[in-house]
Each structure stands twice: as C-alpha cells, then as structure tokens.
Design a protein around this motif. Sequence first.
Motif, mmCIF file in Angstrom:
data_model
loop_
_atom_site.group_PDB
_atom_site.id
_atom_site.type_symbol
_atom_site.label_atom_id
_atom_site.label_comp_id
_atom_site.label_asym_id
_atom_site.label_seq_id
_atom_site.Cartn_x
_atom_site.Cartn_y
_atom_site.Cartn_z
ATOM 1 N N LEU A 52 0.729 -1.132 -0.068
ATOM 2 C CA LEU A 52 0.006 0.239 -0.081
ATOM 3 C C LEU A 52 0.900 0.979 0.019
ATOM 4 N N GLN A 53 0.711 2.214 -0.938
ATOM 5 C CA GLN A 53 1.178 3.272 -1.138
ATOM 6 C C GLN A 53 0.616 4.524 -1.048
ATOM 7 N N GLY A 54 0.557 5.097 0.147
ATOM 8 C CA GLY A 54 -0.467 6.240 0.283
ATOM 9 C C GLY A 54 -1.925 5.525 0.224
ATOM 10 N N SER A 55 -2.643 5.804 -0.500
ATOM 11 C CA SER A 55 -3.896 5.148 -0.907
ATOM 12 C C SER A 55 -4.145 4.243 -1.944
ATOM 13 N N VAL A 56 -3.011 3.949 -2.536
ATOM 14 C CA VAL A 56 -2.710 3.215 -3.897
ATOM 15 C C VAL A 56 -2.382 1.822 -3.752
ATOM 16 N N VAL A 57 -3.208 0.938 -4.412
ATOM 17 C CA VAL A 57 -2.592 -0.435 -4.399
ATOM 18 C C VAL A 57 -2.704 -0.946 -6.001
ATOM 19 N N LYS A 58 -1.668 -1.908 -6.103
ATOM 20 C CA LYS A 58 -1.730 -2.439 -7.476
ATOM 21 C C LYS A 58 -2.781 -3.191 -7.890
ATOM 22 N N LEU A 59 -3.355 -3.198 -9.264
ATOM 23 C CA LEU A 59 -4.294 -4.014 -9.566
ATOM 24 C C LEU A 59 -4.027 -5.336 -9.729
ATOM 25 N N SER A 60 -2.609 -5.662 -9.721
ATOM 26 C CA SER A 60 -2.331 -7.355 -9.833
ATOM 27 C C SER A 60 -2.377 -7.746 -8.341
ATOM 28 N N TRP A 61 -2.351 -6.852 -7.338
ATOM 29 C CA TRP A 61 -2.603 -7.348 -5.783
ATOM 30 C C TRP A 61 -4.093 -7.749 -5.853
ATOM 31 N N LEU A 62 -5.143 -6.875 -6.453
ATOM 32 C CA LEU A 62 -6.356 -7.349 -6.354
ATOM 33 C C LEU A 62 -6.847 -8.317 -6.940
ATOM 34 N N ALA A 63 -6.101 -8.697 -8.206
ATOM 35 C CA ALA A 63 -6.263 -9.939 -9.042
ATOM 36 C C ALA A 63 -5.799 -11.077 -8.289
ATOM 37 N N HIS A 64 -4.881 -10.827 -7.489
ATOM 38 C CA HIS A 64 -4.051 -12.018 -6.950
ATOM 39 C C HIS A 64 -5.085 -12.727 -5.488
ATOM 40 N N HIS A 65 -5.520 -11.616 -4.999
ATOM 41 C CA HIS A 65 -6.310 -12.038 -3.833
ATOM 42 C C HIS A 65 -7.932 -12.147 -4.097
ATOM 43 N N PHE A 66 -8.212 -12.187 -5.171
ATOM 44 C CA PHE A 66 -9.854 -12.065 -5.809
ATOM 45 C C PHE A 66 -9.902 -12.758 -7.295
ATOM 46 N N SER A 67 -9.054 -13.953 -7.511
ATOM 47 C CA SER A 67 -8.884 -14.683 -8.439
ATOM 48 C C SER A 67 -10.104 -15.554 -8.601
ATOM 49 N N GLU A 68 -10.674 -15.962 -7.641
ATOM 50 C CA GLU A 68 -11.996 -16.771 -7.597
ATOM 51 C C GLU A 68 -12.855 -16.181 -6.557
ATOM 52 N N ILE A 69 -14.253 -16.563 -6.619
ATOM 53 C CA ILE A 69 -15.170 -15.993 -6.158
ATOM 54 C C ILE A 69 -15.316 -16.732 -4.521
ATOM 55 N N ASN A 70 -15.109 -18.158 -4.684
ATOM 56 C CA ASN A 70 -15.133 -18.910 -3.511
ATOM 57 C C ASN A 70 -16.231 -18.621 -2.570
ATOM 58 N N ILE A 71 -17.455 -19.046 -3.098
ATOM 59 C CA ILE A 71 -18.663 -18.972 -2.288
ATOM 60 C C ILE A 71 -18.930 -20.107 -1.724
ATOM 61 N N HIS A 72 -19.029 -20.506 -0.196
ATOM 62 C CA HIS A 72 -19.529 -21.668 0.459
ATOM 63 C C HIS A 72 -20.636 -21.149 1.046
ATOM 64 N N ASP A 73 -21.409 -22.115 0.969
ATOM 65 C CA ASP A 73 -22.843 -22.111 1.759
ATOM 66 C C ASP A 73 -23.446 -20.852 1.724
ATOM 67 N N GLY A 74 -23.521 -20.214 0.411
ATOM 68 C CA GLY A 74 -24.123 -19.093 0.192
ATOM 69 C C GLY A 74 -23.695 -17.775 0.955
ATOM 70 N N ASN A 75 -22.058 -17.841 0.916
ATOM 71 C CA ASN A 75 -21.698 -16.769 1.729
ATOM 72 C C ASN A 75 -21.579 -15.452 0.789
ATOM 73 N N VAL A 76 -22.509 -14.617 1.224
ATOM 74 C CA VAL A 76 -23.006 -13.360 0.734
ATOM 75 C C VAL A 76 -22.026 -12.350 0.855
ATOM 76 N N GLN A 77 -21.549 -12.313 2.055
ATOM 77 C CA GLN A 77 -20.390 -11.355 2.431
ATOM 78 C C GLN A 77 -19.202 -11.466 1.542
ATOM 79 N N GLN A 78 -18.640 -12.632 1.103
ATOM 80 C CA GLN A 78 -17.605 -12.987 0.212
ATOM 81 C C GLN A 78 -17.893 -12.665 -1.118
ATOM 82 N N LEU A 79 -19.264 -12.781 -1.439
ATOM 83 C CA LEU A 79 -19.628 -12.308 -2.751
ATOM 84 C C LEU A 79 -19.557 -10.716 -2.943
ATOM 85 N N LYS A 80 -20.023 -9.895 -1.858
ATOM 86 C CA LYS A 80 -19.933 -8.580 -2.083
ATOM 87 C C LYS A 80 -18.490 -8.073 -2.108
#
Length: 655
Positions: free
Chosen positions: A153-181
């Motif tokens: 994290l640099q100031g208020s900026v993050v890399k797009l690759s960081w987002l892509a890495h941590h959110f490469s899959e939705i991984n919804i289990h048992d209707g986890n609405v919070q994870q979907l959001k």
Amino acid sequence: MTSSSSSSSGIHIKSGPIDGDVLWLQPKHVSEHVWNGEPDRKLHIRRAVPIYQGQEAIPEEIIPLLRQSGFYWIMKMGYLKINSSLITALIERWRPETHTFHLRCGEATITLQDVSVLLGLHTEGTPLIGQTNLDWAELCEELLGVRPQEGELQGSVVKLSWLAHHFSEINIHDGNVQQLKRFTRAWILRFIGGVLFVDKSSSKVSLRYLQFLRDFEQCSTYAWGPAVLAYLYREMCSATDYKIKSIGGMCILIQMWAWERCTTLAPKRTPPIMENKPLGHRWLRRGNQHIGNDDLIVFRRKLDMMKRHEFVWEPYPTTVMSMLPPICLVGSVAWCAVVPLICFHVVEWHQPDRVLRQFGMQQPIPESPSQPQNIHGLTLKGKQDENWFQLLGPFISQWNNRDEFRVDIYPRQEGLLSFNSDYMVWYRRKTKMFVDPNNANTATLGEVTETLQYMVSPQGRNTWTIDDLVPYVKKLAIISQEQERITEPVAHGPASERRFSPQQFHMLQSSVETRGFDRRREIMYQYPFEDHDTDMSASEHSFGGVTETHPHFSWPTMTPSQQHDVPMATPNAPLGPQWDVPRAIPDMGDILGVDLRHEFSAEAEQEGRRQRARRNPDRQARRLNLWYLILLVMEFVMKLLFQSPFDIESPSRTP
C-alpha cells in the motif's frame, strides 16, 4: 519555428485562428506541431480490463450486484476494441479552452446525454467527492476482507495485480453473501483503476473510490456519469500537449461518439439497435469488433475535409430513445445544463451552450468558455488533508442547482446551418479549420473562387463581362468543394442570451497548479513573428487557414464571409489579445503577379484607336483581355491542385 511558408505570389498558408481570443492555447496545442511538419504522435491507450479465469468476461455470480450498483452496462463496454488512430485524430481537434471538438462544421462535444445513452451510466446524484485522508489499510480490511501488507500500500494506492491475486476466485461456500460482496467490490475497483480512472502507470488504483462501494444501493446514488466524463475531459485536455504520449479514461466513449455521429469515421457496417440495452452495446455484437482503418493520416484527412452533411447532430431520435432501458433516461435534466463535472479534485466544465445543435436548437455565437483556468491543472498532490467539500463548495452548489443552469431556450434548428450564418462566420475566424497543411489547398482554391464570384456580382458587372466568367466560376466552385458556402445568402441566427453571470473561484491561490495545466507546455511561437505578419500597412484576407497579403484595394466587399473587416467579438471574452487581421477582397494582380489594371487599360487604349467608330471602343479589347485573365487564373488553379501548399509560385506571364 514558423507555421507557414511564403511565396512570390504573396500567399501565406497559416494554421489559424485569425482571432486568438477563444483558442488562446493554440501556440501550445498538438495541432500546431502537426501543422509544422513534426513527426506524428500516435497516442497509446492506457487500459487494463479485469479478467476472470483467463476470459474477458464478467462472472455471472456478481451481475445482480453490478446491476444494483449501476455499473453493469458500462462494464460490458470496457471490452470493446479501441482505434488509437481515431482517438489521436480527434484529440488533435479537441480544445481545452472550450471542452469541444473544433470541426469544420462547428463545435461539437461529448455531453452527459452521450454518457447516458451510449454507456447506460447514472448522470444524476451526489458529486463524487469523499475523504482523502482515511486509514486505507483499515478500510481495505473492512470492505475487502484483506489487509495490505507493508509495501503493498503506497498512500491510498494498491496495484491492480494485488487485487487480481487476492480475488482470482469467488469461492462462495454455503451461500456466503459477504464474500460475494467483497469480490464484487474488488471487481468494480479493478474496473475503476483499469478503465474509468486510469493513472499514468495503468497498473494501480486508489482506494479512495472504495469508500463509495460500502453499500451497493447507496453506490448507485452517486453521480458516476459526470465523474467519468470529467476524468475523460481532463485526460483529453492533457493529451493535447504534444509531449504527452498516452491517454486514459473511458476512451471507448470517444470512439462510439464519433461512430454514431459521423459515418465516414465508423466501420462500414453499422449494427442494429439492441432493445432494452444502452445504444453503445450494439457495437459489442459478435463480428462487430473490427475497429476499421487504423491509419492516423486517413482519419486526419477525413476530419479536415468533412462536409457539413457528414456530421449527424442528432443521432438519438425518439425512435432510438424509446428502445433504451430506463437508466439511459435518468438525469436528463443535466444534459443541457452548464455545470461543473466533479471527480474529487478533477473539476471540468460541461458546456452544452456551445453545441446546441446536438440538442436540436439553433446555435448563437457563444459566450466565453466557462472553465476557470486556476482549477484546470489541480491535483491531489500534497492536499490529502484538505476539506474538499468546503474547497469545492461553489462547484457542488452549482451542480446541485443544475436545473437553473439549463440552456434549452433557443428555437429549433431546421435543416443544416447555413455556411454564412452569424455563428459560422464568427466560427471561421475563431477556429483552426485544418490540422494538416496538405489538406489546405481546398481553402486556397476557395479563395480564388470567391474572388471570381465577386466579379459576377451586381457590383462587379460594371467592370467585368459576365457571360465569359460564369462557367468558369461554376467549375472552380465545384472543384474547390466550396460551392454551397459561396453561393448561400447570409443567415442570421438568434442572439446569445446572457443567463449566467461569469464566475471566479478563488482557491489555493498560492499553489502553482492554479496557473493551469498548460504551465508545463512549450510555447512554439509568440505572435507576431515571421509569416504571421500582423502589419496593418497592408490588409489581409483569410479563410480556412489561408491568408493573402496585398495593398489596400477599393473594391467593395460583397461575399457573405467577407463582410467583417475587423475581428468578430466573442461575448464576454476575457482571455488573450485578439489578432487584429482585417479582411478585404484580394487583389487579383497580387495573386497572379501582374499589374492587370495597367496591362488591360493599355491594351484597351490601343484597341480603341483602331475602332474609333465603335459605340463602345474598348469593349472588344476588354473581352479579349478577360479571356487572358481566365487563362492566368486557370494556370494558377492548376498549380494549387498539383503542387504542395508550401510550394506555390506565381504564374509567369509571357510578353
């Protein structure tokens, strides 16, 4: 470096404008570099569309939340291919002073109506302004469920690759609405940083936009459409600097705007409208991803030579609007409003008052541009602790009262606007008609034609034999593609009605940024200079980038575009000195390089001695000499057609 070349005939090819009170940034504009023959600059489009499982597609699971937030329709548009040559050619005609494209047929621009109709994005709501000094790591953990590590994290900026890495899959289990959001917020954030509000790196995004994604229903109440247009305006204005090599923002909007309004710039096949979808979605059909020609020179020439009937002022008739989804009609109150478009520190003015023909109204001579120059280069650098709600208070107030700043008070425009209307006569003095000097021969030829047109006018009939000149005037007018403008009568439009008092926003006066974004640009020249002579000892006549210098001549002005012998005023224009270039009918003797009056009168006198008994002793001599004049003019015209505009020589006369 000069922008023209002189010749023995006295013709100077100039880039324009004649009066510098509107386009006062012309010496620093990219079009000046093009005119001076510098290497072409093709803009790189900065864009990084989000990808899921290797596909350029939106995950089906998050579509309901995207619809709820108002981002669904515009996200699908992000995958359309972009023609960088078309974007570059249009930027060469974009003017930071007015936020409009200066085309041959007049000013035109991308408005909030285009944002709504083409993209399906909200143009109503609260301006996109928020806190700039939050604890961004904590906000990220709260809304995304992941806390950036040190160095991520640099100031208020993050890399797009960081987002892509941590959110490469939705991984919804048992209707986890919070994870979907959380996944949906990350996907929107990737789209914001990769398409809508792209920084210079094209690989990072600011978390300041994350604060608007806390609640998806609340997210749809913000004015995302004006924010997207404001950011695009800022990118377009910056890209008019020749040194800038790339452009960000929603550039696909520029391309679709051009495709819908000018068929000569669009792919050959225009797809049909798709019912209940934004109009821009018709270009997403399979098989319609071809972007057409990718040659900058071709697009530049098409814009230089565009005829008035080739531009569609109203591409959204009632039949089209009736097929669009409701989101495309929300916020129509702002479509005709002169208001600031706000995206945090980016504040750019929306100026429909300069393009009223896009809304079916008659266009008067517009007032001076509304954009305050002291905010045109404003950035967030060093201002994280500023109270932006207070700092931009006057702009927010004007946006919230946008209904009071509408300009829909003018009568309807029926048919095409006359070449010789008040607006077009004013506009030709204020604009830069041609970008490429190689396309300016048409204007040079038009000047010669207009002079010959005077010879067949009622005033000219006392001097010239009409029957011999008429067929040549018709042929020259057709060749020069100027026949309509020359032959149309003067047409008067409505007077511009002053509705809004000029505003000055005094803020951050000690900041160097308030000098405007042009402070970093190189000045190519200072007027006057060689080949931009403004010496008033001789009058000048100019049209479409061509100026002819000559001694004062006493022929009365006749043709509509020559009725103004002084610079035409722009209402309430405070910016820049005017270039005082008076206009008059050019002297054909100067153009052709011979003293026609002396030669003709001498030959007429000699012929008269041989025919003393005739009722009109010099009539036959004058007729013969008119044929000689026609041959000289035709020789001059042929040189214009087959030589470059920088190599025009005066035709020699054999004794």
